[in-house]
Design an enzyme around this catalytic site. Structure first.
Site, mmCIF file in Angstrom:
data_model
loop_
_atom_site.group_PDB
_atom_site.id
_atom_site.type_symbol
_atom_site.label_atom_id
_atom_site.label_comp_id
_atom_site.label_asym_id
_atom_site.label_seq_id
_atom_site.Cartn_x
_atom_site.Cartn_y
_atom_site.Cartn_z
ATOM 1 N N CYS A 95 35.722 12.950 28.447
ATOM 2 C CA CYS A 95 35.901 11.591 28.938
ATOM 3 C C CYS A 95 35.870 11.596 30.461
ATOM 4 O O CYS A 95 36.287 12.555 31.088
ATOM 5 C CB CYS A 95 37.209 10.944 28.492
ATOM 6 S SG CYS A 95 37.491 10.981 26.744
ATOM 7 N N ARG A 121 30.537 14.030 30.712
ATOM 8 C CA ARG A 121 31.859 14.402 30.219
ATOM 9 C C ARG A 121 32.185 13.744 28.883
ATOM 10 O O ARG A 121 33.244 13.999 28.304
ATOM 11 C CB ARG A 121 32.931 14.009 31.239
ATOM 12 C CG ARG A 121 32.818 14.773 32.531
ATOM 13 C CD ARG A 121 33.943 14.399 33.442
ATOM 14 N NE ARG A 121 35.201 14.911 32.948
ATOM 15 C CZ ARG A 121 35.864 15.912 33.510
ATOM 16 N NH1 ARG A 121 35.395 16.488 34.578
ATOM 17 N NH2 ARG A 121 37.000 16.327 33.003
ATOM 18 N N TRP A 164 34.731 10.352 25.022
ATOM 19 C CA TRP A 164 34.431 11.332 23.975
ATOM 20 C C TRP A 164 35.574 11.200 22.980
ATOM 21 O O TRP A 164 36.714 11.537 23.288
ATOM 22 C CB TRP A 164 34.365 12.741 24.571
ATOM 23 C CG TRP A 164 33.947 13.797 23.597
ATOM 24 C CD1 TRP A 164 32.666 14.179 23.308
ATOM 25 C CD2 TRP A 164 34.796 14.625 22.798
ATOM 26 N NE1 TRP A 164 32.676 15.192 22.372
ATOM 27 C CE2 TRP A 164 33.968 15.483 22.045
ATOM 28 C CE3 TRP A 164 36.175 14.732 22.650
ATOM 29 C CZ2 TRP A 164 34.472 16.435 21.155
ATOM 30 C CZ3 TRP A 164 36.680 15.673 21.768
ATOM 31 C CH2 TRP A 164 35.829 16.514 21.024
ATOM 32 N N ASN A 181 42.390 9.629 29.961
ATOM 33 C CA ASN A 181 41.853 10.896 29.447
ATOM 34 C C ASN A 181 43.027 11.731 28.977
ATOM 35 O O ASN A 181 44.065 11.756 29.626
ATOM 36 C CB ASN A 181 41.150 11.695 30.559
ATOM 37 C CG ASN A 181 39.802 11.107 30.912
ATOM 38 O OD1 ASN A 181 39.342 10.176 30.272
ATOM 39 N ND2 ASN A 181 39.181 11.657 31.941
ATOM 40 N N GLY A 182 42.846 12.462 27.872
ATOM 41 C CA GLY A 182 43.937 13.297 27.369
ATOM 42 C C GLY A 182 44.370 12.819 26.004
ATOM 43 O O GLY A 182 43.683 12.012 25.366
ATOM 44 N N GLU A 212 24.727 34.194 23.128
ATOM 45 C CA GLU A 212 24.485 33.075 24.041
ATOM 46 C C GLU A 212 23.200 32.332 23.645
ATOM 47 O O GLU A 212 23.160 31.101 23.642
ATOM 48 C CB GLU A 212 24.426 33.607 25.477
ATOM 49 C CG GLU A 212 24.118 32.583 26.550
ATOM 50 C CD GLU A 212 25.097 31.421 26.619
ATOM 51 O OE1 GLU A 212 26.145 31.442 25.963
ATOM 52 O OE2 GLU A 212 24.770 30.446 27.316
ATOM 53 N N LYS A 244 23.044 28.387 22.437
ATOM 54 C CA LYS A 244 22.176 27.397 23.099
ATOM 55 C C LYS A 244 21.310 26.665 22.071
ATOM 56 O O LYS A 244 21.238 25.451 22.071
ATOM 57 C CB LYS A 244 21.241 28.051 24.125
ATOM 58 C CG LYS A 244 21.829 28.526 25.406
ATOM 59 C CD LYS A 244 22.254 27.471 26.373
ATOM 60 C CE LYS A 244 23.718 27.185 26.186
ATOM 61 N NZ LYS A 244 24.635 28.016 26.917
ATOM 62 N N GLU A 286 23.479 24.387 19.757
ATOM 63 C CA GLU A 286 24.135 23.195 20.297
ATOM 64 C C GLU A 286 23.158 22.106 20.717
ATOM 65 O O GLU A 286 23.512 20.936 20.682
ATOM 66 C CB GLU A 286 25.116 23.539 21.425
ATOM 67 C CG GLU A 286 24.504 24.024 22.700
ATOM 68 C CD GLU A 286 25.543 24.385 23.766
ATOM 69 O OE1 GLU A 286 26.622 23.808 23.779
ATOM 70 O OE2 GLU A 286 25.234 25.264 24.589
ATOM 71 N N HIS A 289 25.277 45.156 7.533
ATOM 72 C CA HIS A 289 26.566 45.025 6.844
ATOM 73 C C HIS A 289 26.766 43.607 6.303
ATOM 74 O O HIS A 289 27.891 43.236 5.973
ATOM 75 C CB HIS A 289 27.709 45.415 7.792
ATOM 76 C CG HIS A 289 27.616 46.838 8.259
ATOM 77 N ND1 HIS A 289 27.888 47.905 7.432
ATOM 78 C CD2 HIS A 289 27.237 47.371 9.442
ATOM 79 C CE1 HIS A 289 27.695 49.042 8.103
ATOM 80 N NE2 HIS A 289 27.296 48.737 9.321
ATOM 81 N N LYS A 310 30.746 17.889 28.180
ATOM 82 C CA LYS A 310 30.610 19.007 29.103
ATOM 83 C C LYS A 310 31.902 19.785 29.273
ATOM 84 O O LYS A 310 31.919 20.989 29.248
ATOM 85 C CB LYS A 310 30.134 18.483 30.456
ATOM 86 C CG LYS A 310 29.888 19.558 31.501
ATOM 87 C CD LYS A 310 28.783 20.493 31.088
ATOM 88 C CE LYS A 310 28.522 21.578 32.095
ATOM 89 N NZ LYS A 310 27.696 22.652 31.520
#
Ligand code: F6R
Length: 607
Positions: free
Chosen positions: A2, A27, A73, A99-100, A481, A485, A488, A504, A602
């Site tokens: 947010c 954000r 968000w 926010n929070g 990584e 990428k 997402e 395995h 983000k």
């Protein structure tokens, strides 16, 4: 998560708020809204979707010179207009963006119901607006009302509050960042300093427990307990970097290609070639401290965790010192043993990741020392640690992290040589690594001049049920990584394993045509990785091979992508580049929103 933007001054607030939201959109981008105050009326305008959707409901002009704005968000309640911020109190007196998370919002909501007040949204935030309005009705000043309500709230907040009958804004912070920007006869408020940089370089970082009364004349800062605090003005770094998209099609594209320059910034002034090491001044580490360190602990989430895993291997190999990489979100719950002499490195692009902040607090509570390895200057982690290193990537706005990853790895490499030279690492070897690091920006550029058959690789993965990523040693976190990428931003299920682990279990997934991405640079584990290639091929898999240019191993791939040769300790800085491009171009091919992938934001400021 947010974004908050606020303004009070002499300019027209609406365009400033919209511009602020546009800069903060990364954000969170489920829904957006603004609250505009003119004379004694506040107008709320909100829309589900990104800033573009909000703009369709905004008037072409508005006389307000005070306002608040939010990009959301979702945590509590679905993505609906009713749940979009700002939220208003029952009597229209109080409007706020938050926010929070308010943990005891159910209890606060029940108290409102008992007074006959019904919430119009499902959010945890709205209850604060009603309670503040009730406190005002009891005769409190705006400051007293906010302090009174927040003393009863549990959780985290970055809050910006607008009042119909008072010409001021009140901001408060507890666990969610809020920064005030001082202009000439105007004040800006933002949850992220980079949204302020175009207006002013004089900023005030609110601390947890702070409350600020903001008018166009300036700011009056106090603790929630009422005690006055002197506002500490910090000057923002002008060299922070370009945050505009410019000619690039997407921020992710721009940021991938910025890596050579970002890396130059990260290593500038930190290489001591003759001593065969790097030096991170901000860590303020003496040789004595490094020699006595029993172990190095690294922490991070997502991409930062992958960089931490690489850092762990580099530290162990160069310093022969135990090192451990921890996922921040697991750290605190596992009641870790902390040695006060150990060095803990908290790795984070945003410097605001709640899980990493919680892990740092756990370390500090147990008497340990934490150092930030952070991109955003003045961020919560940087300030909480009070010591550490900035990675100097410049603003990273694509949700998928790219240039921060390579600079985290570079900073940890420098650290590994620094601590390595107090012990096991020879001057000659240290020098070879540092010289290799100085050449790496050129090698990255050389790779970008000829990126290889990425589009052929895209053809193999774009319609796959799943993609397996394999690597060994330093390439195992690189494989993770690459998988993160692709997953997402292109929404393709991806698995990443150290290559030796494949037999395995994950090998069961392979069938004719399954794509497997294998990271096999020219290092001491390459031959073992070769066995994994053969095992995959024997099951009909199609191999996308990332290798050193000119290495005969390239014949082993169905699609082979070569990167320039580099010192074996530095291969992640190059092998990750084709994986970033693979994810980027696959997402484009599939029509995905590359910079704003679904469900993500983000900076993850909630645990
Ligand atoms: C992946 C990504 C996330 C972040 C993670 C940590 O592309 O962006 O996995 O790496 O949320 O964020 P920071 O580095 O800000 O602590």
């Amino acid at each position: 998560m947010c974004g908050i933007f606020g303004y009070v001054g002499h300019q027209n607030a609406l365009p400033l708020l919209v511009e602020g939201l546009r800069r903060l959109e990364y954000r969170g981008y489920d829904s957006t809204g603004v609250g505009l105050k003119h004379n004694d009326t506040i107008e709320l305008l909100r829309a589900v979707g990104k800033v573009g959707s909000l703009q369709t409901v905004l008037p072409s002009s508005h006389n307000a010179t005070v306002g608040i704005a939010h990009t959301r968000w979702a945590t509590h309640g679905g993505v609906t207009e009713a749940n979009t911020h700002p939220h208003a109190s029952f009597d229209g007196e109080v409007h706020l963006v938050h926010n929070g998370i308010i943990e005891n919002f159910r209890q606060l909501k029940a108290q409102l119901s008992a007074s006959g007040i019904t919430c119009s949204s499902e959010t945890d935030s709205e209850v604060l607006a009603h309670h503040i309005a009730l406190a005002l009705k009891e005769g409190r000043t705006p400051q007293e009302a906010v302090a009174n309500v927040l003393s009863r709230a549990r959780g985290t907040w970055g809050l910006c509050i607008l009042f119909t009958s008072h010409d001021l804004l009140i901001c408060a912070r507890h666990g969610s960042p809020l920064i005030l920007g001082k202009g000439d006869g105007e004040m800006f408020i933002s949850s992220d300093p980079h949204a302020l940089a175009h207006h002013t370089n004089r900023v005030i970082y609110l601390e947890d427990g702070d409350m600020a009364t903001v008018t166009e004349e300036g700011v009056d800062l106090s603790r929630l307990t009422g005690q006055h605090v002197e506002a500490n003005v910090t000057v923002l770094d002008q060299n922070w970097g370009e945050s505009e998209l410019g000619d690039s099609p997407h921020f992710m594209h721009k940021e991938i290609y910025e890596q050579p320059d970002a890396l130059r910034h990260c290593i500038a002034g930190r290489v001591e070639r003759t001593l065969g090491r790097g030096r991170l001044g901000g860590m303020r580490l003496t040789n004595d401290v490094m020699v006595q360190t029993p172990y190095v602990g690294l922490l991070g989430c997502g991409t930062a965790y992958h960089a931490a895993e690489i850092g762990k291997m580099l530290i162990e190999s160069m310093a022969r010192l135990p090192a451990v990489a921890n996922i921040s979100s697991e750290f605190r719950s596992n009641d870790p043993v902390i040695n006060p002499k150990a060095l803990h490195l908290a790795v984070s692009q945003s410097g605001e990741t709640a899980d990493t902040i919680a892990a740092i607090r756990e370390i500090q509570l147990k008497g340990g020392q934490a150092f930030g390895v952070v991109n955003v200057v003045g961020s919560t982690i940087a300030r909480l640690c009070g010591q550490g290193v900035y990675i100097h990537s410049g603003p990273e706005q694509s949700v998928a992290s790219t240039k921060a990853f390579t600079n985290m790895v570079a900073a940890l490499t420098i650290f590994a040589t620094q601590i390595g030279r107090t012990g096991n690492l020879s001057r000659a070897e240290g020098r070879a690594i540092m010289e290799g690091l100085q050449q790496t920006p050129h090698l990255m550029e050389a790779y970008f001049d000829d990126v290889g058959p990425i589009d052929e690789a895209v053809e193999l993965v774009a319609n796959a049920k799943s993609v397996l990523f394999l690597g060994r040693g330093l390439s195992a976190p690189v494989a993770k990584e690459g998988a993160l990428k692709l997953m997402e931003i292109a929404y393709i299920p991806c698995l990443a394993y150290p290559a030796g682990e494949m037999k395995h279990g994950p090998i069961a997934l392979l069938e004719e045509g399954s794509p497997v991405v294998i990271v096999a640079p020219n290092d001491h584990v390459k031959d073992k990785t070769l066995s994994a290639i053969h095992e995959c091929r024997a099951r009909g898999a199609r191999i996308i091979l990332i290798h050193e240019k000119g290495d005969p191993i390239e014949q082993e791939g169905d699609v082979s992508i070569g990167v320039p040769a580099v010192h074996p300790q530095l291969t992640p800085l190059l092998t990750v580049l084709p994986l970033q491009l693979l994810a980027y171009r696959t997402a484009i091919k599939l029509g995905c929103d590359v910079d704003r992938p679904r469900n993500l934001a983000k900076s993850v400021t909630v645990e």
